[in-house]
Structures are given as C-alpha cells and as structure tokens.
Design a protein around this motif. Structure first.
Motif, PDB file in Angstrom:
ATOM      1  N   SER A 218       0.759   3.928  -2.994  1.00 59.63           N
ATOM      2  CA  SER A 218       0.340   5.289  -2.637  1.00 59.63           C
ATOM      3  C   SER A 218       1.415   6.311  -2.979  1.00 59.63           C
ATOM      4  CB  SER A 218      -0.009   5.365  -1.145  1.00 59.63           C
ATOM      5  OG  SER A 218       1.111   5.097  -0.342  1.00 59.63           O
TER       6      SER A 218
ATOM      7  N   ILE B  62      -5.434  -3.861   0.033  1.00 59.12           N
ATOM      8  CA  ILE B  62      -4.378  -2.988  -0.504  1.00 59.12           C
ATOM      9  C   ILE B  62      -4.969  -1.897  -1.391  1.00 59.12           C
ATOM     10  CG2 ILE B  62      -2.383  -2.930  -2.078  1.00 59.12           C
ATOM     11  CD1 ILE B  62      -1.616  -5.684  -0.965  1.00 59.12           C
TER      12      ILE B  62
ATOM     13  N   SER C 158       0.831  -1.205   0.000  1.00 54.92           N
ATOM     14  CA  SER C 158       0.000   0.000   0.000  1.00 54.92           C
ATOM     15  C   SER C 158       0.864   1.253   0.000  1.00 54.92           C
ATOM     16  CB  SER C 158      -0.925   0.016   1.221  1.00 54.92           C
ATOM     17  OG  SER C 158      -1.802  -1.076   1.200  1.00 54.92           O
TER      18      SER C 158
ATOM     19  N   SER D 228      -4.281   1.968  -0.509  1.00 53.61           N
ATOM     20  CA  SER D 228      -3.482   2.789  -1.432  1.00 53.61           C
ATOM     21  C   SER D 228      -4.220   4.058  -1.821  1.00 53.61           C
ATOM     22  CB  SER D 228      -3.126   1.978  -2.684  1.00 53.61           C
ATOM     23  OG  SER D 228      -2.429   0.805  -2.357  1.00 53.61           O
TER      24      SER D 228
END
Length: 225
Positions: A35, A101, A31, A105
């Motif tokens: 991100s 995830i 994540s 994210s």
C-alpha cells in the motif's frame, strides 16, 4: 491441581492464538509495504500537480483525486468480494491470508495517498521556493525537501495506516481471510467460546499499542523541529 489446569488451559489457548497471530502479522506487514509502494507516489503526484505547485496540472489532479475518493468510499467487505477475480489472478486463490493481502493493499492505498498528500502539503512553501531558486530538480525537491521535511508526519500517517490494515485484516477473516478475525468468528461466534474471543480482542489491543508506540518513537526521532 488448579494451577496445573490453569497452565494447561493457557497453553492450549496460546497454541490456538499463535498461528492466527502469525497470519495477521504476515497480512499486515506485506499489505503495508504494497500500500505504501502504491500510495506514496500517488500522494506525491496529488500534491505536485495541485494548483500553484511545482508540476501544476489540474486535470491530472482532479482525475486522481476522484479515483482516490471513489476507492475510499467503497466499504472494505464489499471491496474484498468485488476483487475476488483479481486476487485469483495474482495469487491463484481467493481464500487464505495471502489472498487477503490483495484487497488489503488496494483498500489501504488511497488512504496512504491522502495521508501523504496532507503531510506534504504541510511543508513550508518558502523552503520549496528556496530549493527552486537554487536550481534543484523536481526529483530533488520531492525527495530531499518535501519528504524529508514531512517525514515525522509521514511516519505517524503510516502508523495509522498499519492500525487500519490490522482492523481490515480482522474483517477479512469473515470471508476466509485467516488471521485473528477468522479465529474470533470461528471460535468466539460460531462455537460460543467467549474466552477465545476475549483473548483475540486483547491481542489486537496489544498489537495496536505496540504499533502506535513504535510509530510515536520513530516520529519523534526524525522530528528536527
């Protein structure tokens, strides 16, 4: 005999915690990567399109800033539910650590964008002007001047992001996201096993301490001031 019972108890507790800990680390790691991949360019665009910057475009800046603000205002637990269809499209399911995830994210992306924006805005404008006068391209200014100068702040910001994602991952456990949050709910809340709940909290505290310590060391290493 008491020591043997204590050893058995701790071993069982460790066996219970380890799979959930691995799931949490898995969720947080990927994540964070996704991100940053999404949030870093977004934050850069927010800076360079701001008033008086190297690629000023107030319309684009205002649109992106509004999108980021809207995304940041949505509570994470609602966001997970809202993007169930997207999670199903991307990973084929809405249950489990892999499915978590996707919302993790997306939730962290606007946070990363603001962190990047704030870090880059701290870069001395005189250094940027000097680069422009020497004929540096926009890409060179961003990569070799802005990001390089703001690197300690970026590292600390990403460290904060990782800790936030860790907290989000615990909330994801409430709706089948897996990890330590799921363990705390299933054992600590539903089965009234307070020892598992306390152990989960301690593990999360230790993880936060390790992440923050590592982030501080890296930031100091790259700080040339």
């Amino acid at each position: 005999m008491e020591y043997a019972n204590l050893y058995t108890y701790l071993l069982d507790l460790l066996k219970t915690l380890c799979p959930s800990l691995i799931e949490t680390i898995y969720m947080v790691f990927f994540s964070t990567i996704f991100s940053v991949i999404l949030g870093l360019p977004l934050g850069i665009i927010l800076v360079i399109t701001s008033k008086g910057h190297i690629c000023e475009n107030l319309n684009i800046n205002k649109i992106l800033s509004t999108i980021v603000n809207i995304a940041r205002s949505i509570p994470f637990i609602i966001l997970i539910i809202a993007i169930f269809p997207l999670s199903r499209i991307i990973v084929g399911t809405t249950i489990g650590s892999t499915a978590a995830i996707v919302p993790l994210s997306i939730a962290a992306c606007p946070f990363v964008a603001r962190i990047v924006e704030n870090a880059l805005l701290e870069v001395n404008w005189g250094i940027i002007e000097a680069s422009i006068s020497m004929g540096a391209t926009t890409f060179q200014i961003i990569l070799k001047v802005m990001i390089k100068e703001a690197l300690p702040s970026l590292i600390l910001g990403i460290t904060l992001t990782i800790i936030n994602i860790l907290g989000y991952s615990a909330m994801a456990g409430a709706i089948g996201g897996g990890g330590l949050g799921d363990l705390a709910i299933r054992y600590g809340y539903q089965r009234f096993q307070t020892d598992v709940l306390i152990a989960t909290i301690l593990v999360l505290i230790i993880l936060v301490e390790i992440i923050q310590y590592a982030g501080n060391i890296l930031a100091r290493k790259f700080d040339k001031r």
